[in-house]
Design a protein around this motif. Structure first.
Motif: not given
Length: 182
Positions: A93-96, A174-180
């Motif tokens: 998830k993080i890598l992509c 932004i995407n990392l925060i959404a994932i976490l």
């Protein structure tokens, strides 16, 4: 894709496709005329990070608003996209979602499209036209609205500062925060 997705996961398929696209996208980016960044200045680094924090804040706030708006429940395409983007281990998830996809999208949308439109038509038209493209490629009403708001912030930051790395970092955060927090 469904055949491979059943074996390795939908997000892994997306990651593989994105990795295959990165090299040609970078070659295209390097070959087109572009907005020339200002010379790196250590004194501007704090300002650059303030820009990045502001864009990330806009993304997080927009995400919170849309999450509570009720649009998610009525958008079947959002559900499909969300299922793909959350399929897999936290590492995938993080890598992509926080590294590969933001770099790919920023190379295309800001580096190539916004850069070209800015040279051809000027910064205002470039920001609005490339932001519309950014919204459309997300293929559902929830992400369209989100991409329009965040795309405006990313484009404005890029046109103002002429530094693509800032867009990579802001989009990835932004995407990392959404994932976490999902």
């Amino acid at each position: 894709m469904d055949l491979y997705a059943a074996k390795i996961g939908r997000l892994m398929c997306l990651l593989i496709a994105a990795l295959f696209c990165l090299v040609p996208m970078y070659i295209i980016y390097k070959g087109v005329p572009k907005i020339i960044p200002k010379k790196f200045n250590k004194k501007e680094l704090i300002t650059d990070f303030i820009w990045i924090i502001a864009v990330v804040a806009i993304g997080v706030i927009t995400n919170i608003i849309l999450t509570h708006s009720g649009l998610i429940e009525i958008s079947t395409n959002f559900t499909k996209a969300s299922n793909t983007l959350t399929d897999g281990s936290i590492f995938i998830k993080i890598l992509c979602n926080a590294i590969v996809i933001p770099v790919l999208e920023e190379l295309l949308l800001r580096g190539i499209i916004t850069g070209q439109l800015c040279l051809w038509y000027g910064p205002i038209q470039a920001v609005f036209l490339s932001t519309i493209c950014f919204g459309i490629i997300h293929n559902n009403i929830v992400q369209f609205i989100y991409a329009i708001v965040v795309g405006l912030a990313l484009c404005f930051m890029y046109v103002k500062n002429k530094r693509l790395w800032m867009c990579f970092l802001a989009h990835g955060l932004i995407n990392l925060i959404a994932i976490l927090f999902s």
